[in-house]
Design a protein around this motif. Sequence first.
Motif: not given
Length: 75
Positions: A22-29, A37-39, A62-63
Amino acid sequence: MYIAPHVPQEHPGSAMVQSRMLVGVPREIKDDENRVGLLPSGVEALVAAGHTVLAETDCGGGIGIKDSDYKSAGA
Protein backbone atom coordinates in the motif's frame (compact mmCIF):
# COMPACT_ATOMS: atom_id res chain seq x y z
CA MET A 1 6.11 8.60 1.64
CA TYR A 2 4.72 5.82 3.83
CA ILE A 3 4.89 2.30 2.46
CA ALA A 4 3.02 -0.29 4.49
CA PRO A 5 4.74 -3.58 5.31
CA HIS A 6 4.05 -6.21 2.70
CA VAL A 7 2.47 -9.59 3.27
CA PRO A 8 3.53 -12.42 0.96
CA GLN A 9 0.63 -13.92 -0.96
CA GLU A 10 0.91 -17.55 -2.07
CA HIS A 11 -0.87 -18.59 -5.23
CA PRO A 12 -2.34 -22.11 -5.39
CA GLY A 13 -0.30 -24.40 -7.63
CA SER A 14 2.61 -22.00 -7.83
CA ALA A 15 5.90 -21.70 -6.00
CA MET A 16 5.91 -17.98 -6.73
CA VAL A 17 5.31 -15.60 -3.83
CA GLN A 18 4.07 -12.11 -4.66
CA SER A 19 4.39 -9.11 -2.34
CA ARG A 20 1.81 -6.34 -2.39
CA MET A 21 2.23 -2.88 -0.94
CA LEU A 22 0.00 0.00 0.00
CA VAL A 23 1.78 3.14 -1.24
CA GLY A 24 0.76 6.64 -0.14
CA VAL A 25 1.50 9.86 -2.03
CA PRO A 26 1.33 12.78 0.43
CA ARG A 27 0.84 16.45 -0.39
CA GLU A 28 3.84 18.64 0.43
CA ILE A 29 3.11 21.04 3.33
CA LYS A 30 6.17 23.31 3.24
CA ASP A 31 5.95 26.75 1.62
CA ASP A 32 7.41 26.96 -1.90
CA GLU A 33 7.92 23.19 -2.02
CA ASN A 34 6.42 21.77 -5.19
CA ARG A 35 7.91 18.28 -5.42
CA VAL A 36 5.73 15.20 -5.39
CA GLY A 37 6.87 11.71 -4.46
CA LEU A 38 5.20 9.83 -7.30
CA LEU A 39 3.94 10.85 -10.74
CA PRO A 40 0.83 9.34 -12.36
CA SER A 41 3.08 7.20 -14.58
CA GLY A 42 4.57 5.68 -11.43
CA VAL A 43 1.08 5.05 -10.09
CA GLU A 44 0.23 3.14 -13.27
CA ALA A 45 3.34 0.99 -12.94
CA LEU A 46 2.71 0.17 -9.28
CA VAL A 47 -0.96 -0.62 -9.86
CA ALA A 48 -0.05 -2.83 -12.86
CA ALA A 49 2.31 -4.74 -10.54
CA GLY A 50 -0.60 -5.41 -8.15
CA HIS A 51 0.01 -2.70 -5.56
CA THR A 52 -2.49 -0.21 -4.16
CA VAL A 53 -1.73 3.52 -4.37
CA LEU A 54 -3.47 6.23 -2.35
CA ALA A 55 -2.85 9.85 -3.37
CA GLU A 56 -3.64 12.73 -1.02
CA THR A 57 -5.89 15.43 -2.46
CA ASP A 58 -3.83 18.03 -4.40
CA CYS A 59 -0.56 16.10 -3.93
CA GLY A 60 0.61 17.11 -7.41
CA GLY A 61 -0.94 20.58 -7.48
CA GLY A 62 2.40 22.35 -7.06
CA ILE A 63 3.61 21.00 -10.42
CA GLY A 64 0.30 21.17 -12.25
CA ILE A 65 -0.83 17.56 -11.89
CA LYS A 66 -4.55 17.23 -11.21
CA ASP A 67 -6.17 14.78 -8.83
CA SER A 68 -8.03 13.36 -11.83
CA ASP A 69 -4.66 12.38 -13.39
CA TYR A 70 -3.86 10.28 -10.34
CA LYS A 71 -7.33 8.79 -10.32
CA SER A 72 -7.08 7.91 -14.02
CA ALA A 73 -3.75 6.24 -13.32
CA GLY A 74 -5.36 4.00 -10.70
CA ALA A 75 -4.87 5.78 -7.38
